[in-house]
Enzyme design. Structure first.
Site, mmCIF file in Angstrom:
data_model
loop_
_atom_site.group_PDB
_atom_site.id
_atom_site.type_symbol
_atom_site.label_atom_id
_atom_site.label_comp_id
_atom_site.label_asym_id
_atom_site.label_seq_id
_atom_site.Cartn_x
_atom_site.Cartn_y
_atom_site.Cartn_z
ATOM 1 N N LEU A 56 0.813 -1.211 0.000
ATOM 2 C CA LEU A 56 0.000 0.000 0.000
ATOM 3 C C LEU A 56 0.851 1.268 0.000
ATOM 4 C CD1 LEU A 56 -2.812 -0.959 2.551
ATOM 5 C CD2 LEU A 56 -3.028 -0.777 0.066
ATOM 6 N N GLY A 57 2.002 1.218 0.621
ATOM 7 C CA GLY A 57 2.842 2.408 0.685
ATOM 8 C C GLY A 57 4.021 2.195 1.614
ATOM 9 N N ASP B 202 1.344 14.683 10.529
ATOM 10 C CA ASP B 202 1.812 14.504 9.148
ATOM 11 C C ASP B 202 0.625 14.532 8.200
ATOM 12 O OD1 ASP B 202 3.687 14.254 7.147
ATOM 13 O OD2 ASP B 202 3.918 12.088 7.354
ATOM 14 N N GLY C 90 8.498 2.562 8.079
ATOM 15 C CA GLY C 90 7.908 1.260 7.825
ATOM 16 C C GLY C 90 7.218 1.163 6.479
ATOM 17 N N LYS D 136 1.396 -2.958 8.988
ATOM 18 C CA LYS D 136 2.594 -2.121 8.894
ATOM 19 C C LYS D 136 3.764 -2.842 9.531
ATOM 20 C CE LYS D 136 4.521 2.473 9.576
ATOM 21 N NZ LYS D 136 4.253 3.903 9.871
ATOM 22 N N ALA E 186 8.748 6.729 6.346
ATOM 23 C CA ALA E 186 10.088 6.842 6.908
ATOM 24 C C ALA E 186 10.414 5.714 7.871
ATOM 25 C CB ALA E 186 10.232 8.189 7.620
#
Length: 307
Positions: free
Chosen positions: A30-31, A141, A36, A51, A34
């Protein structure tokens, strides 16, 4: 233990917990952030986001914040499913499993559906921030990539790597959305930090201030004045100008106050719906969505009082 190892797992790979012994089958990546990488996984025909961390201590800090958040009533209740370690290529890596959020990234959603949806999405996003801030946590974030939208403007925050308790130093941020980058305040976690990022996010989504977002802007030339000027000069920003200006200058005492201001903007927008067929359909659906949001909020508060 600290590790720079970044796992690459393909479709069908198995992730098995060392302690809880639960197994997850990888569907896709999925992505990656910084600290994980996040995979879409499946277990017992149920989808989750998993994650896997690069740094045990760093990930544990994130898990602690998510665990706290997951215990509160509201949209994040039960968000964290489990934590464990796994063995990948003879390396022990920590991971946690959370609810998987369907939808499109915020920028993609607005590109497809129209920027008029920002009124509803902004309201729902501020509502999510109110829930976080009420739990003593700051997202830190906030950016388009970390906001998923589904259905009629339903908003879900994703990637909680920057989650920080109020009053502590911010550990993860993206420069463009960071008030410290703009010489507009400290990097201490508080409501106004997220609200500043929210305002910058709105500017970028509305195509305002592209010049001042140039990464080449020298540090001594950065300032909230550039962003305020962008608000003033942008026609799409005008319905939200007061809210954006207050968020950029730290004049909101809380995210709840910002939410109430934005809600008034939504009401004003509904009152000025155009009668032309082209503008009617988008604003008509937006109006329906807003009505449902506000009606649900009233019912929720009523039931809460009864309990």
């Amino acid at each position: 233990m600290t590790t720079a190892y970044r796992p690459t797992l393909s479709y069908g790979s198995e992730i098995k917990g060392k302690w809880n012994r639960n197994s997850y089958r990888v569907e896709r990546k999925l992505g990656e952030g910084a600290n994980g990488v996040v995979f879409l996984v499946q277990r017992n025909n149920q989808r989750y986001a998993l994650k896997m961390g690069f740094d045990t201590v760093d990930l544990q800090s994130e898990v602690n914040a998510l665990s706290l958040l997951s215990g509160y009533s509201g949209p994040f209740l039960g968000f964290l499913f489990e934590t464990d370690d796994c063995l990948i290529n003879n390396r022990t890596l920590p991971f946690y499993v959370m609810k998987y959020v369907e939808g499109r990234q915020l920028g993609d959603y607005l590109a497809a559906e129209g920027t008029e949806w920002l009124s509803v999405i902004g309201l729902k996003l501020l509502d999510q921030l109110c829930g976080l801030h009420g739990s003593g946590l700051i997202f830190c974030d906030l950016k388009a990539e970390n906001v998923m939208v589904s259905g009629y403007g339903n908003v879900h925050l994703v990637d909680f790597g920057g989650l920080t308790q109020k009053g502590r130093s911010i550990k993860q941020f993206t420069e463009i959305y960071d008030r410290g980058y703009w010489n507009a305040g400290s990097r201490t976690a508080d409501d106004s930090y997220d609200l500043f990022a929210f305002a910058v996010l709105c500017l970028r989504l509305l195509g305002a201030g592209n010049d001042c977002f140039n990464q080449g802007v020298l540090p001594q030339n950065r300032g909230k004045e550039l962003l305020l000027k962008a608000v003033d000069e942008s026609i799409p920003c005008q319905p939200y100008a007061t809210c954006l200006q207050k968020a950029l200058t730290g004049r909101y005492a809380s995210s709840k106050e910002a939410y109430e201001d934005w809600k008034n903007v939504v009401y004003r927008s509904r009152a000025h719906i155009t009668k032309g067929q082209g503008g009617l359909s988008g604003w008509f659906m937006t109006g329906i969505a807003v009505s449902l949001i506000l009606f649900s909020s009233v019912i929720y508060l009523y039931i809460s009082d009864l309990l």
